[in-house]
Scaffold this motif. Sequence first.
Motif, PDB file in Angstrom:
ATOM      1  N   SER A  14       0.866  -1.175   0.000  1.00  0.00           N
ATOM      2  CA  SER A  14       0.000   0.000   0.000  1.00  0.00           C
ATOM      3  C   SER A  14       0.903   1.226   0.000  1.00  0.00           C
ATOM      4  CB  SER A  14      -0.920   0.003   1.220  1.00  0.00           C
ATOM      5  OG  SER A  14      -0.167   0.127   2.397  1.00  0.00           O
ATOM      6  N   GLU A  58       1.262  -7.009   3.086  1.00  0.00           N
ATOM      7  CA  GLU A  58       0.717  -6.166   4.152  1.00  0.00           C
ATOM      8  C   GLU A  58      -0.728  -6.535   4.445  1.00  0.00           C
ATOM      9  OE1 GLU A  58       0.947  -1.975   3.279  1.00  0.00           O
ATOM     10  OE2 GLU A  58       2.889  -2.196   2.308  1.00  0.00           O
ATOM     11  N   VAL A  60      -3.815  -4.217   5.526  1.00  0.00           N
ATOM     12  CA  VAL A  60      -4.233  -2.824   5.690  1.00  0.00           C
ATOM     13  C   VAL A  60      -5.648  -2.838   6.243  1.00  0.00           C
ATOM     14  CG1 VAL A  60      -4.602  -0.615   4.525  1.00  0.00           C
ATOM     15  CG2 VAL A  60      -2.810  -2.159   3.711  1.00  0.00           C
ATOM     16  N   ARG A 105      -6.079   4.384   9.777  1.00  0.00           N
ATOM     17  CA  ARG A 105      -5.649   3.252   8.958  1.00  0.00           C
ATOM     18  C   ARG A 105      -4.468   2.591   9.654  1.00  0.00           C
ATOM     19  NH1 ARG A 105      -5.817   7.132   4.069  1.00  0.00           N
ATOM     20  NH2 ARG A 105      -3.814   7.673   4.932  1.00  0.00           N
ATOM     21  N   ARG A 107      -1.438  -0.370   9.105  1.00  0.00           N
ATOM     22  CA  ARG A 107      -0.756  -1.202   8.112  1.00  0.00           C
ATOM     23  C   ARG A 107       0.248  -2.079   8.852  1.00  0.00           C
ATOM     24  NH1 ARG A 107       1.721   2.209   3.368  1.00  0.00           N
ATOM     25  NH2 ARG A 107       2.754   3.256   5.079  1.00  0.00           N
ATOM     26  N   LYS A 109       3.165  -4.486   7.940  1.00  0.00           N
ATOM     27  CA  LYS A 109       4.035  -4.975   6.874  1.00  0.00           C
ATOM     28  C   LYS A 109       4.699  -6.256   7.361  1.00  0.00           C
ATOM     29  CE  LYS A 109       4.851  -0.375   5.078  1.00  0.00           C
ATOM     30  NZ  LYS A 109       5.003  -0.234   3.653  1.00  0.00           N
TER      31      LYS A 109
END
Length: 160
Positions: A14, A58, A60, A105, A107, A109
């Motif tokens: 992303s 990822e 998200v 948001r 994320r 990884k």
Amino acid sequence: MKVKHIWSVLCKESIINQDDNLISIHGTLEELNVTLTPPINSSSNRLTDKLSLPINYEIVSFWVKENKKELAKAQIEYSLVSPEGKELFNKIQDMEIPVNIKRFRSRMKITGFPVTREGDYNFKVKIKEERADAFRLVAELPLEVKINLQKTPVKPQAKN
């Protein structure tokens, strides 16, 4: 419940645009096709060892806070469950949504994908808000792994 889960996506990457803070999600993952030449147990057609595929990906997620005027703190737990139901990894990320911010948001990884056999793997996303006793499940992201076993090439023998 101060924080509501809206959606989660498993993807290759992303990117957040710094000009307008919009997120672009690239390469959503639903299935992995893998070609391997590992030693296998021919009677069960399973890998003899757990392998880690060298890929980056990822998870998200999008969250919304119910009361914009309150600070919201929580922990997000990400886990991966094998087709046999065994947890292959577990990662926890802290979340803090400041006062006057409504949307958030997250994320996660991840590098490397542990594979035990072909089948359906399941990523689980859970949240534990501040002062909560336990994590609660908010999303499950399935990933089908297909393995194509390639036979080791036979080397020609030199004649004397």
